[in-house]
Design a protein around this motif. Sequence first.
Motif, PDB file in Angstrom:
ATOM      1  N   GLY A  41       0.813  -1.210   0.000  1.00 14.86           N
ATOM      2  CA  GLY A  41       0.000   0.000   0.000  1.00 14.86           C
ATOM      3  C   GLY A  41       0.843   1.255   0.000  1.00 14.86           C
ATOM      4  N   ALA A  42       1.861   1.306   0.861  1.00 13.49           N
ATOM      5  CA  ALA A  42       2.727   2.477   0.924  1.00 13.49           C
ATOM      6  C   ALA A  42       3.489   2.654  -0.379  1.00 13.49           C
ATOM      7  CB  ALA A  42       3.693   2.345   2.100  1.00 13.49           C
ATOM      8  N   SER A  43       4.017   1.576  -0.904  1.00 18.18           N
ATOM      9  CA  SER A  43       4.766   1.647  -2.160  1.00 18.18           C
ATOM     10  C   SER A  43       3.873   2.090  -3.310  1.00 18.18           C
ATOM     11  CB  SER A  43       5.383   0.281  -2.463  1.00 18.18           C
ATOM     12  OG  SER A  43       6.054   0.291  -3.700  1.00 18.18           O
ATOM     13  N   ASP A  44       2.684   1.516  -3.392  1.00 17.90           N
ATOM     14  CA  ASP A  44       1.762   1.856  -4.465  1.00 17.90           C
ATOM     15  C   ASP A  44       1.302   3.299  -4.354  1.00 17.90           C
ATOM     16  OD1 ASP A  44       0.271   1.368  -6.748  1.00 17.90           O
ATOM     17  OD2 ASP A  44      -1.474   0.672  -5.639  1.00 17.90           O
ATOM     18  N   GLY A  45       1.017   3.748  -3.131  1.00 16.69           N
ATOM     19  CA  GLY A  45       0.586   5.130  -2.936  1.00 16.69           C
ATOM     20  C   GLY A  45       1.653   6.121  -3.338  1.00 16.69           C
ATOM     21  N   VAL A 200      11.954  14.629  -2.439  1.00 11.53           N
ATOM     22  CA  VAL A 200      11.411  13.853  -1.315  1.00 11.53           C
ATOM     23  C   VAL A 200      10.821  12.533  -1.799  1.00 11.53           C
ATOM     24  CG1 VAL A 200      10.951  15.905   0.087  1.00 11.53           C
ATOM     25  CG2 VAL A 200       9.151  15.028  -1.429  1.00 11.53           C
ATOM     26  N   SER A 201      10.290  12.538  -3.028  1.00  6.51           N
ATOM     27  CA  SER A 201       9.720  11.296  -3.566  1.00  6.51           C
ATOM     28  C   SER A 201      10.810  10.268  -3.835  1.00  6.51           C
ATOM     29  CB  SER A 201       8.944  11.584  -4.857  1.00  6.51           C
ATOM     30  OG  SER A 201       7.857  12.446  -4.611  1.00  6.51           O
ATOM     31  N   LEU A 202      11.933  10.713  -4.392  1.00  3.37           N
ATOM     32  CA  LEU A 202      13.033   9.793  -4.651  1.00  3.37           C
ATOM     33  C   LEU A 202      13.596   9.234  -3.348  1.00  3.37           C
ATOM     34  CD1 LEU A 202      14.964  11.573  -7.556  1.00  3.37           C
ATOM     35  CD2 LEU A 202      13.360   9.657  -7.693  1.00  3.37           C
ATOM     36  N   LEU A 203      13.747  10.096  -2.353  1.00  2.00           N
ATOM     37  CA  LEU A 203      14.235   9.631  -1.053  1.00  2.00           C
ATOM     38  C   LEU A 203      13.268   8.628  -0.432  1.00  2.00           C
ATOM     39  CD1 LEU A 203      15.607  12.942   0.542  1.00  2.00           C
ATOM     40  CD2 LEU A 203      16.939  10.959  -0.231  1.00  2.00           C
ATOM     41  N   ALA A 204      11.968   8.925  -0.532  1.00  2.00           N
ATOM     42  CA  ALA A 204      10.966   8.010   0.028  1.00  2.00           C
ATOM     43  C   ALA A 204      10.940   6.688  -0.727  1.00  2.00           C
ATOM     44  CB  ALA A 204       9.583   8.668  -0.012  1.00  2.00           C
ATOM     45  N   LEU A 205      11.111   6.749  -2.050  1.00  6.74           N
ATOM     46  CA  LEU A 205      11.163   5.522  -2.832  1.00  6.74           C
ATOM     47  C   LEU A 205      12.344   4.659  -2.409  1.00  6.74           C
ATOM     48  CD1 LEU A 205      10.330   6.923  -6.385  1.00  6.74           C
ATOM     49  CD2 LEU A 205       8.991   5.209  -5.151  1.00  6.74           C
ATOM     50  N   PHE A 206      13.486   5.292  -2.244  1.00  4.99           N
ATOM     51  CA  PHE A 206      14.663   4.543  -1.803  1.00  4.99           C
ATOM     52  C   PHE A 206      14.430   3.960  -0.407  1.00  4.99           C
ATOM     53  CE2 PHE A 206      18.768   3.922   0.160  1.00  4.99           C
ATOM     54  CZ  PHE A 206      19.520   3.363  -0.863  1.00  4.99           C
ATOM     55  N   GLY A 207      13.826   4.769   0.477  1.00  2.14           N
ATOM     56  CA  GLY A 207      13.588   4.304   1.844  1.00  2.14           C
ATOM     57  C   GLY A 207      12.642   3.125   1.915  1.00  2.14           C
ATOM     58  N   THR A 208      11.542   3.188   1.150  1.00  2.19           N
ATOM     59  CA  THR A 208      10.594   2.069   1.183  1.00  2.19           C
ATOM     60  C   THR A 208      11.210   0.807   0.591  1.00  2.19           C
ATOM     61  OG1 THR A 208       9.632   2.835  -0.915  1.00  2.19           O
ATOM     62  CG2 THR A 208       8.531   3.518   1.127  1.00  2.19           C
ATOM     63  N   GLY A 209      11.981   0.980  -0.487  1.00  2.00           N
ATOM     64  CA  GLY A 209      12.641  -0.182  -1.082  1.00  2.00           C
ATOM     65  C   GLY A 209      13.646  -0.808  -0.138  1.00  2.00           C
ATOM     66  N   ALA A 210      14.394   0.049   0.579  1.00  2.00           N
ATOM     67  CA  ALA A 210      15.368  -0.468   1.539  1.00  2.00           C
ATOM     68  C   ALA A 210      14.675  -1.124   2.725  1.00  2.00           C
ATOM     69  CB  ALA A 210      16.270   0.674   2.021  1.00  2.00           C
ATOM     70  N   LEU A 211      13.541  -0.572   3.137  1.00  2.00           N
ATOM     71  CA  LEU A 211      12.815  -1.123   4.281  1.00  2.00           C
ATOM     72  C   LEU A 211      12.302  -2.521   3.990  1.00  2.00           C
ATOM     73  CD1 LEU A 211      11.610  -0.642   7.100  1.00  2.00           C
ATOM     74  CD2 LEU A 211       9.594   0.330   5.981  1.00  2.00           C
TER      75      LEU A 211
END
Length: 250
Positions: A41-45, A200-211
Amino acid sequence: MTEAAAPDESSGERYPLPDPSTIGKEHPDVTGGWLRPSVFGASDGLVSNFALIMGMAGGTTDPKPVIIAGVAGLAAGAFSMAVGEYTSVASQAEFARAEVKRERREILRHDAQEQAELASMFVAKGVEESVAREVAHQIHSDPDNALRVHAREELGVDTDDLPSPMLAAVSSFLSFAVGALIPLLPLVFGITSMVPTVGVSLLALFGTGALVTAITDRPWWFGGLRQMLLGSAAAGLTFLVGSLVGGVGI
């Protein structure tokens, strides 16, 4: 005091049997619950609203419709995810319950046949036939226990832990909303430039992928880069489409 030596398996000495309720507790829940709908859900959003905002930004320089589209995308996506997860998980649980009821009837009507079937599955896993038949016989001494074992072996279902549709729906709604809100934040705070939104979107994308890699066997940097590159590609292509549509004045 010296520590007791571990049993020597080569000499035939056996380890004591652990408490069944503790087996598997060291592993995370990999089959359902809140984890899967929350992560996806977080990734898709994040990806979908980032791409939507970039598509709008490619077609117009006015920040107002971009913000409206982002908020609408957040709301529509969150509700859609919740409804979809609820329906999917509820249907899955209902199907599982129907098959479990069917298996219960088979056990009650054809106990000997079901015992043989269970013993055959144990033999296929490497258990000697005589032992497999005895184990199946002991399991079938309790019809409820027999049902649980048959459900796990034949259906892959734990009758005591079916997934909750409401938990899946709420998890999906909240996680999608959080993910979709991230690309919106700079615009909501009055920043009209798209550079902070992209950052911020790129950072969040990297963070969710790493998580996500915390529960997989991939290195954190691999998961982060993969998610960032895929999300960037989606946003870039949508920006291109928005630019083309805006350029022809549709």
